[in-house]
Design an enzyme around this catalytic site. Structure first.
Site, PDB file in Angstrom:
ATOM      1  CE  LYS A  62      -4.102 -61.997  -7.204  1.00 19.33           C
ATOM      2  NZ  LYS A  62      -3.727 -62.942  -6.601  1.00 19.33           N
ATOM      3  CB  SER A 137      -4.549 -65.607  -9.703  1.00 22.03           C
ATOM      4  OG  SER A 137      -4.536 -65.668  -8.012  1.00 22.03           O
ATOM      5  CB  SER A 161      -2.874 -67.448  -5.835  1.00 26.84           C
ATOM      6  OG  SER A 161      -3.498 -67.858  -6.287  1.00 26.84           O
TER       7      SER A 161
END
Length: 212
Positions: A62, A137, A161
């Site tokens: 990420k 996210s 997330s």
């Protein structure tokens, strides 16, 4: 030894090139670094010096996780030119056991969202149906695993997330106990709640990565 790390890495890079135009799970693909790491892994394996079960396995991060010499944007134009001079601890520990980083993954800007639609680098889509969101996210992290564009990925979870995009994309997501994984080098959203975790195809894979 039916195939090499280089072969596995090239196969994933080819898959990214074919599939990610529509899914947009990656903000940045680190082709040269990935192939160099894969070659090093194959040399170790040939010499009988493998670093463990994750040595040579293609994965991705990420884009909230700092990577030395590789842009880390947090999906924001504000950080589009930021190149960290150090690695986040979570990535350093994986690099130390031979992980092959394919690149940096799309997310909601500064991790503030639950659909990966707020990225400055474009919307990320669900691999099973691109009319739908992958969650967020850590949407790019879940979508990359679901679309076979990484064996496993790292994401972060502040209020869901990792867990929510794992559910939306049909993969395994683990949010560890707070403090289990170092947050050093992870751009914060809410430091008292942020946790780094794993997205993978199976619980066994997620457990192996978390142990590392």
């Amino acid at each position: 030894k039916e195939f090499s790390s280089v072969e596995a890495t090239k196969e994933h890079l080819s898959r990214i090139e074919k599939a990610d135009k529509e899914i947009n799970a990656y903000i940045r693909v680190t082709t040269d670094q990935a192939l160099a790491a894969a070659e090093a892994s194959d040399k170790r394996r040939a010499a009988g010096e493998t670093l463990g079960p994750l040595d040579g396995i293609p994965m991705a991060l990420k884009d909230i996780i700092c990577t030395k010499g590789v842009h880390t944007t947090c999906a924001s134009k504000i950080l589009e030119s930021f190149v960290p001079p150090y690695n986040a601890t979570c990535w350093q520990k994986l690099e130390d056991v031979g992980a092959v980083n394919l690149g940096k993954l799309n997310m909601d800007e500064f991790a503030m969202g639950s659909s990966t639609e707020t990225s400055a680098f474009g919307v990320c889509r669900n691999p099973f149906d691109t009319d739908y969101v992958p969650g967020g996210s850590s949407g790019g992290s879940a979508a990359a695993v679901a679309a076979n564009m990484a064996v496993y990925t790292l994401g972060t979870d502040t209020g869901g997330s990792i867990r929510q995009p794992a559910h939306f994309c049909g993969v395994v997501g683990i949010k560890p106990t707070y403090g289990r994984v170092s947050r050093f080098g992870v751009i914060p959203y809410a430091s008292s709640l942020d946790q780094v975790g794993v997205l993978a195809k199976t619980c066994a894979d997620a457990g192996t990565v978390l142990s590392a």
